[in-house]
Design an enzyme around this catalytic site. Structure first.
Site, PDB file in Angstrom:
ATOM      1  N   ASP A 343       8.676  -5.379  30.162  1.00 53.71           N
ATOM      2  CA  ASP A 343       8.757  -5.322  28.705  1.00 53.71           C
ATOM      3  C   ASP A 343      10.038  -6.026  28.281  1.00 53.71           C
ATOM      4  OD1 ASP A 343       7.123  -3.318  26.548  1.00 53.71           O
ATOM      5  OD2 ASP A 343       9.053  -4.104  25.852  1.00 53.71           O
ATOM      6  N   VAL A 401       1.353  -5.481  21.773  1.00 50.91           N
ATOM      7  CA  VAL A 401       0.851  -5.096  20.458  1.00 50.91           C
ATOM      8  C   VAL A 401      -0.465  -5.815  20.136  1.00 50.91           C
ATOM      9  CG1 VAL A 401       2.224  -6.875  19.301  1.00 50.91           C
ATOM     10  CG2 VAL A 401       1.516  -4.835  18.035  1.00 50.91           C
ATOM     11  N   HIS A 450     -10.308  -3.442  29.064  1.00 48.59           N
ATOM     12  CA  HIS A 450     -10.034  -2.510  27.969  1.00 48.59           C
ATOM     13  C   HIS A 450     -10.032  -1.072  28.466  1.00 48.59           C
ATOM     14  CE1 HIS A 450     -11.459  -0.528  23.985  1.00 48.59           C
ATOM     15  NE2 HIS A 450     -10.153  -0.421  24.131  1.00 48.59           N
ATOM     16  N   ASN A 500     -15.981  -0.274  20.718  1.00 44.80           N
ATOM     17  CA  ASN A 500     -15.423  -0.328  19.364  1.00 44.80           C
ATOM     18  C   ASN A 500     -16.377  -0.998  18.382  1.00 44.80           C
ATOM     19  OD1 ASN A 500     -13.010   1.090  19.544  1.00 44.80           O
ATOM     20  ND2 ASN A 500     -11.950  -0.643  20.468  1.00 44.80           N
TER      21      ASN A 500
END
Length: 725
Positions: A343, A401, A450, A500
């Site tokens: 990160d 993100v 996912h 989704n």
């Protein structure tokens, strides 16, 4: 040789002691119809042996018998109930003859003795297990109950209360626990199991062990006074109603069957079991739960093929720490694949390591892993602010993100750091993989992976194939997901992928229902208590995060404007504009406080009604049926479209993705099993009533054609006549 069949053989192991060995050609022994018939023939042969003094049952495999052959269940359920009942009588006659043979009998159990395998060993006088043994009656997990004497013999062997716990939970008992309950008479080493079993049988033959009184006990009524019986069964029924609820009738039926036969002898009690077993086979719940088992086997078989086609992943990296990145890193490391967690912010790395530590500490507290193992897992997660050593990684999972520009930039950057054979996978939840692939030089090495939140709990991983993704990449990512202990299902690329994509029409149905005056608390109550979802839509939005849903809703509207574009401001907009993000900030449709265990507790928020009032002009009562229909039709239609478009490969995989990814009620089996159960024409009639509500309520042409052709989504079960036993 006394008897030789395809799946078992019988011969003398010592003078006077016959040895029946289950030895099917495959990797495991199943008590399928053919094997059951062989057991009957073998027992007939044993009855004719004049020198027989004892009988030993064992397996030549690492498991005794894993159970009945579940692939035969739906065919059996489909035969006329009278024929099924007659066949059960014949099957039980085999186990009764085993139990009644005039010599002592003993089962030597290694590995699994489940379902029919457990019922088989219950028919013998003694049971000796090795340390690997796992014994149980899991039938209630398939919507049925024991049908070969398990609900009759087990209570008489170990007592009503422990037997009801074993049967209603369906959870197998390990050797030491089975010994404590009295399900087995001893636990020995695997190496000495057969010799110790022969020694025990000899003691019974010589009269040192009273095998006849043990047999008499199993054939007699339960030793309970009327008062003890009333207390025992009333407590059990109360607990079952709380645990299983009204949607899963098998545990309650099993308890009532044991209760109603408590004061009967074996043969009369078996009649009660027969009647209740047959009744359960006719329920949609049983067909749905068996269907889920079979679908799960299909999904796992595809994953096994992918594993065969690819090299195992030995090292991985996660880009983006935090809770999601930490969860993925934990899952990988805990299953033996070391992981680099990268990160740009130390704070995020700390959060990711904290998440992994928290999950490991929970395992430690529950005794599921040692301190040494915890330290080993933690040390195999390497937090880093740079790309050092990433060039050696087999796979890199991007979990930054949910922004297409940010993701594309990060993926392009890391592609320059990894070796040319490394696989890149994005954990995006909605952004098309083919769009992200445009930033890459090697799009064939890129796919979607996912995960669902929380990563450690949710079994599903969607593996998304982009336009240029190679089959080699798909196979290796499926294999990696399997290594992580997940259930991977391959999805072809589109906005939202499968789960989704079908979830947001469901949320659209919720928004429209509130617009038209529905009450969110009633809707949640109906969808949870009546339809069977673990959470209603308002509660689910709070858990997902209303800010997350608001963003994803916009992505889906852009991807499918003809159906998912909003017609004005809706309740998700209203909640988002009011900074009501759900559990994450303590206020959504509900207000949240922290309970004593540190978990969010849902409370009614009186101010929610005022926010909803800004997007509706009315209040209107709705029936449970109207609410269920208005909520489910948009989702069902979208699921059908995904199958039509090849986004998902089969009804079985669609149903498993819904159950594992969304918590679709297992007792309904998934959308396609549900449609087959209620009938396609019934569904079309239901949907027609609401087609005026907009595009998400328009049913696809394909289901109209199927209904006209009198077809179903699942093939009819293989026709079986009542098998001869």
């Amino acid at each position: 040789m006394i008897y030789q069949g395809e799946n078992l053989s019988v011969d003398y192991i010592e003078p006077g002691i016959a040895h029946l060995v289950f030895n099917a050609k495959g990797s495991v022994n199943k008590l399928n119809l053919a094997t059951l018939q062989s057991v009957g023939e073998a027992i007939d042969a044993l009855y004719s042996q004049k020198d027989l003094q004892g009988l030993l049952l064992s397996s030549d495999k690492s498991a005794f018998i894993v159970g009945a052959d579940i692939t035969e269940f739906l065919g059996l359920f489909d035969i006329p109930t009278e024929e099924l009942s007659d066949w059960l009588h014949q099957a039980n006659a085999i186990f009764n003859r085993l139990e009644d043979i005039p010599v002592p009998t003993l089962s030597a159990i290694t590995g699994f003795a489940l379902g029919g395998g457990c019922e088989c060993v219950l028919a013998t006088d003694f049971r000796l297990a090795d340390e690997t043994a796992s014994i149980g009656l899991p039938e209630t997990q398939l919507g049925i109950m024991p049908g070969w004497g398990g609900s009759v013999r087990l209570p008489r062997l170990i007592g009503a209360d422990p037997a009801m716990e074993v049967i209603t939970t369906g959870k197998p008992k390990r050797a030491k626990d089975a010994l404590a309950l009295g399900m087995v008479d001893g636990v020995v080493s695997r190496e000495t199991l057969i010799t110790d079993s022969v020694t025990m049988l000899k003691k019974a033959i010589e009269g040192q062990l009273d095998w006849q009184s043990r047999r008499t006990q199993k054939k007699a009524p339960l030793k309970l006074s009327p008062l003890e019986a009333a207390m025992s069964f009333n407590v059990a029924k109360g607990m079952i109603m709380k645990m299983a609820g009204k949607h899963y009738p098998a545990p309650m039926t099993a308890v009532k069957s044991i209760e109603n036969s408590a004061f009967m002898d074996r043969d009369a009690a078996l009649e009660v079991e027969n009647k209740n077993f047959v009744a359960l086979t006719q329920t949609d719940v049983a067909k749905s739960l068996v269907g889920i088992f079979l679908n799960d086997q299909l999904v796992k078989s595809k994953a096994k093929q992918a594993i065969k086609n690819s090299e195992p992943v030995t090292s991985a990296a996660v880009l983006g720490a935090g809770i999601m990145g930490g969860g993925i890193a934990y899952q990988s490391a805990s299953k033996g694949v070391p992981v680099l967690m990268k990160d740009i912010a130390q704070q995020s790395l700390d959060l990711g390591m904290s998440e992994a530590s928290k999950l490991l500490n929970k395992q430690l507290e529950r005794g599921r892993l040692s301190g040494l193992k915890m330290a080993k897992v933690l040390s195999s997660i390497t937090p880093s602010l740079n790309y050092a050593s990433i060039e050696n990684k087999d796979i890199v999972v991007e979990a930054v993100v949910e922004n297409p520009k940010v993701k594309a930039a990060v993926l392009a950057e890391v592609e320059n750091e990894v070796n040319e054979h490394a696989i890149l996978a994005s954990n995006t939840s909605t952004i098309p993989i083919s769009l992200l692939a445009k930033s890459l030089k090697r799009p064939e090495n890129f796919c979607g992976m996912h995960f669902f939140n929380p990563v450690h709990r949710m079994p599903l991983v969607e593996v998304i194939r982009g336009e240029k993704t190679s089959q080699q990449t798909i196979d290796r990512v499926v294999a990696y997901a399997s290594q992580m202990g997940k259930t991977p299902i391959v999805i072809n690329d589109c906005p939202g992928f499968f789960v989704n994509r079908v979830l947001f029409p469901y949320f659209a149905g919720f928004s429209l229902l509130l617009r038209d005056g529905g009450d969110y608390q009633q809707i949640d109550n109906v969808m949870e208590k009546e339809f069977g979802w673990p959470m209603g839509p308002a509660y689910l939005l709070d858990v997902v995060g209303i800010d997350t849903a608001h963003h994803a809703q916009a992505v889906m509207a852009q991807g499918f404007p003809e159906r998912m574009a909003k017609n004005g401001r809706d309740v998700i907009d209203a909640m988002f504009e009011s900074d009501r993000y759900g559990q994450k900030n303590g206020s959504g449709f509900y207000a949240y406080s922290i309970d004593r265990k540190g978990k969010p507790k849902k409370n009614i928020d009186e101010s929610t009604a005022g926010i909803i009032a800004t997007v509706t002009n009315t209040t209107q009562p709705y029936t449970s049926e109207q609410i269920s229909a208005r909520m489910m039709i948009p989702m069902i239609n979208e699921v059908i479209r995904c199958l039509d478009e090849g986004i998902i490969a089969s009804p079985a995989e669609a149903d498993m993705a819904l159950v594992y990814g969304l918590g679709f009620p297992p007792f309904k089996g998934g959308v396609f099993r549900y449609l087959d159960a209620i009938g396609l024409t019934t569904y079309l009639d239901m949907a027609k009533e609401f087609e005026h509500l907009g595009a998400v309520y328009q049913v696809p042409e394909s289901i109209k054609q199927k209904a006209a052709d009198d077809e179903c989504y699942y093939p009819a079960p293989q026709s079986l006549s009542a098998p001869s036993a």
